[in-house]
Design an enzyme around this catalytic site. Structure first.
Site, mmCIF file in Angstrom:
data_model
loop_
_atom_site.group_PDB
_atom_site.id
_atom_site.type_symbol
_atom_site.label_atom_id
_atom_site.label_comp_id
_atom_site.label_asym_id
_atom_site.label_seq_id
_atom_site.Cartn_x
_atom_site.Cartn_y
_atom_site.Cartn_z
ATOM 1 N N SER A 157 0.818 -1.206 0.000
ATOM 2 C CA SER A 157 0.000 0.000 0.000
ATOM 3 C C SER A 157 0.863 1.272 0.000
ATOM 4 C CB SER A 157 -0.953 -0.043 1.202
ATOM 5 O OG SER A 157 -1.932 0.953 1.137
ATOM 6 N N LYS A 216 -0.693 -3.887 -3.338
ATOM 7 C CA LYS A 216 -1.986 -3.278 -2.975
ATOM 8 C C LYS A 216 -1.946 -1.806 -3.353
ATOM 9 C CE LYS A 216 -5.366 -2.657 0.722
ATOM 10 N NZ LYS A 216 -5.646 -1.241 0.405
#
Length: 224
Positions: free
Chosen positions: A119, A144
């Protein structure tokens, strides 16, 4: 702190600043700025930025961290989807620039990543790699790079709708793919997320980490 830690690693040919970011919180920018200032005062010859096993966190904190190395106006990421526009009614693609201001350091830097780098930490690694051509060492990252909106349904279940995807400044796909490091390295263990700067036992164990050693060799040349 909960965000990570830092120390100075000494090798025969120079001194390297090691910074580990374990999570992206709202306090990260200030803590990282303080760490870089102290390391710059110690005249380190380069940095190892360790993002391994960092699951992400506040996106804005990742942008704050990026400004340790990037000038204001540099590209941080590209976002595509309905979340890229205020009304969310149409698909769009926009570049996300950093705020104004000068980078805190110009010293050469190497990034450490692995499968737990996800992320926000992937966005930071992607931005530093694309904008400064920094070398990534380690394993392919988690992959992600999307934002989702949660819709509750009448039966009590939830619907997750992806409203946007993030890409690196060079438009490299992150979501579902991850970032591939330029140098492969997979140590058996990574230090715990929390450790106290100045703990000699931990700093010595860092020098036993093959990925940290590879980063130092990249910055300073192979040790004898």
């Amino acid at each position: 702190s909960e965000e990570g830690g830092w120390c100075i690693l000494v090798q025969r040919f120079g001194r390297i600043g090691y910074i580990r970011i374990s999570a992206f919180t709202n306090n990260l920018g200030e803590a990282l700025g303080s760490a870089i200032s102290q390391l710059e005062a110690a005249e380190v010859g380069g940095y190892v930025l360790d993002l391994r096993d960092n699951p992400g966190g506040v996106v804005g904190a990742g942008m704050d961290a990026a400004q340790g190395w990037l000038d204001g106006g540099s590209r941080y990421a590209v976002i595509e989807g309905r979340a890229a526009v205020p009304d969310g009614k149409a698909e769009a693609s926009i570049e996300i620039p950093l705020d104004s201001g000068a980078a805190l350091t110009r010293a050469p830097t190497v990034l450490l990543v692995n499968g737990g780098t996800a992320s926000t930490s992937e966005l930071l690694a992607g931005a530093l790699h694309d904008e400064l051509n920094l070398t990534m060492i380690g394993e392919r990252t988690f992959g992600k790079g999307r934002t989702q909106t949660v819709f509750p349904l009448e039966d009590g279940s939830l619907l997750l709708l992806t409203t946007a995807r993030f890409y690196t400044p060079a438009h490299t796909t992150v979501d579902g793919v991850g970032l591939t490091p330029q140098v492969a390295c997979a140590p058996q263990t990574v230090l715990p997320k929390l450790w106290q700067p100045g703990d000699i036992s931990e700093e010595e164990s860092l020098l036993e980490d093959p990925c940290v050693r590879a980063a130092m060799d990249t910055l300073l040349g192979p040790s004898l």
